[in-house]
Design a protein around this motif. Sequence first.
Motif, PDB file in Angstrom:
ATOM      1  N   ARG A  98       0.807  -1.217   0.000  1.00  0.00           N
ATOM      2  CA  ARG A  98       0.000   0.000   0.000  1.00  0.00           C
ATOM      3  C   ARG A  98       0.844   1.272   0.000  1.00  0.00           C
ATOM      4  O   ARG A  98       0.323   2.370  -0.154  1.00  0.00           O
ATOM      5  N   GLU A 117      -1.845  -1.723  -4.099  1.00  0.00           N
ATOM      6  CA  GLU A 117      -2.696  -0.555  -3.945  1.00  0.00           C
ATOM      7  C   GLU A 117      -1.918   0.760  -3.956  1.00  0.00           C
ATOM      8  O   GLU A 117      -2.501   1.830  -4.164  1.00  0.00           O
ATOM      9  N   GLY A 118      -0.623   0.713  -3.698  1.00  0.00           N
ATOM     10  CA  GLY A 118       0.181   1.927  -3.663  1.00  0.00           C
ATOM     11  C   GLY A 118       1.647   1.588  -3.525  1.00  0.00           C
ATOM     12  O   GLY A 118       2.017   0.424  -3.413  1.00  0.00           O
ATOM     13  N   GLU A 120       5.848   1.754  -4.714  1.00  0.00           N
ATOM     14  CA  GLU A 120       6.632   1.572  -5.939  1.00  0.00           C
ATOM     15  C   GLU A 120       7.422   0.279  -5.863  1.00  0.00           C
ATOM     16  O   GLU A 120       8.122   0.020  -4.891  1.00  0.00           O
ATOM     17  N   SER A 143      -4.499  -1.878  -8.083  1.00  0.00           N
ATOM     18  CA  SER A 143      -5.428  -0.753  -8.007  1.00  0.00           C
ATOM     19  C   SER A 143      -4.738   0.544  -7.588  1.00  0.00           C
ATOM     20  O   SER A 143      -5.393   1.479  -7.148  1.00  0.00           O
ATOM     21  N   GLY A 144      -3.428   0.606  -7.721  1.00  0.00           N
ATOM     22  CA  GLY A 144      -2.696   1.825  -7.403  1.00  0.00           C
ATOM     23  C   GLY A 144      -1.211   1.578  -7.329  1.00  0.00           C
ATOM     24  O   GLY A 144      -0.764   0.435  -7.290  1.00  0.00           O
ATOM     25  N   GLY A 145      -0.425   2.656  -7.327  1.00  0.00           N
ATOM     26  CA  GLY A 145       1.020   2.513  -7.262  1.00  0.00           C
ATOM     27  C   GLY A 145       1.657   2.371  -8.625  1.00  0.00           C
ATOM     28  O   GLY A 145       1.015   2.585  -9.660  1.00  0.00           O
ATOM     29  N   ARG A 162      -6.865  -2.179 -12.272  1.00  0.00           N
ATOM     30  CA  ARG A 162      -7.920  -1.198 -12.000  1.00  0.00           C
ATOM     31  C   ARG A 162      -7.385   0.239 -11.962  1.00  0.00           C
ATOM     32  O   ARG A 162      -8.119   1.186 -12.233  1.00  0.00           O
ATOM     33  N   ARG A 163      -6.134   0.405 -11.568  1.00  0.00           N
ATOM     34  CA  ARG A 163      -5.546   1.744 -11.452  1.00  0.00           C
ATOM     35  C   ARG A 163      -4.043   1.590 -11.308  1.00  0.00           C
ATOM     36  O   ARG A 163      -3.556   0.526 -10.958  1.00  0.00           O
ATOM     37  N   GLY A 164      -3.288   2.681 -11.554  1.00  0.00           N
ATOM     38  CA  GLY A 164      -1.841   2.631 -11.396  1.00  0.00           C
ATOM     39  C   GLY A 164      -1.119   2.545 -12.725  1.00  0.00           C
ATOM     40  O   GLY A 164      -1.727   2.660 -13.794  1.00  0.00           O
ATOM     41  N   THR A 165       0.205   2.323 -12.645  1.00  0.00           N
ATOM     42  CA  THR A 165       1.057   2.300 -13.838  1.00  0.00           C
ATOM     43  C   THR A 165       2.023   1.122 -13.776  1.00  0.00           C
ATOM     44  O   THR A 165       2.644   0.881 -12.750  1.00  0.00           O
ATOM     45  N   GLY A 183      -6.280   2.025 -15.725  1.00  0.00           N
ATOM     46  CA  GLY A 183      -4.851   2.054 -15.465  1.00  0.00           C
ATOM     47  C   GLY A 183      -4.053   2.154 -16.747  1.00  0.00           C
ATOM     48  O   GLY A 183      -4.609   2.268 -17.850  1.00  0.00           O
TER      49      GLY A 183
END
Length: 269
Positions: A98, A117-118, A120, A143-145, A162-165, A183
Amino acid sequence: MTGLVFRLKGEPEERLDLSPLIPERLDGLTSSEIQKLGIGTTKRDLKLGDVFDVSGADVSDIRFEGGSARLDKIGLGLSKGSIRVEGDVGFRCGRAMRGGAITVTGSAGDLAGSAMEGGELVIQGSAGARLGGPEAGETKGMSGGAIRVQGSAGERAADRMRRGTIVIDGDCGLDAASRMIAGTLIVGGKAKGTPGRLMKRGTLILAGGAERLAPTFLDCGPQDLIILRLMARAIGEELGAVPFDGSPMRRYGGDTAVLGMGEVFLPLR
């Protein structure tokens, strides 16, 4: 205060569950207590001190000296601090993290960054299958990060993302970005199989081209978009130089077999 160092004594005789070795779970433990943590996955009941020499004290700065494909679940659930592995890691590295940062100087097994979720995650070697994807039975992947793989990646990278790179400098295995929800996935090498199959939204930049796209993608023609240049600059500032520079690319919309609001960019030929 010096960072906490785990020095591998030799190649482990079994797979190891290293999920306890994150700042959140080590904070307040003495060196003796850390060495007694159970990390084995068989009836031998291996303790951390059986496999690693331990030195240092700062749990927010963790370093593994020596790697192995049997070192599983490193950084599982990480939310703060940093972890660096000098060598290879096993499966589920950085799963459900996260926050914080993980750097692997070697390669990683399957499901690296799964359900992330977050934070790197940087893998300087290659990654296995389902990078940033879900476990069996889960409905969403990353979903993030941000994830950076400087080598190649296995099949189904960014599945259900779902999200992030995610940036993969080398080739990508079969069916990257399958069932993508949103994403961004950037692949510098060749994308094998049918990337983007059943993607609903999201952006897939295939700088090295693709074997093929599903027939349910629509050719929107060459596009010279400011957003591509902005993306190349922004992601480059976060993860280092990316394998595309924002030059014009051919855009495809899809997958129209589902919601159809995703986009795939391929080099102009």
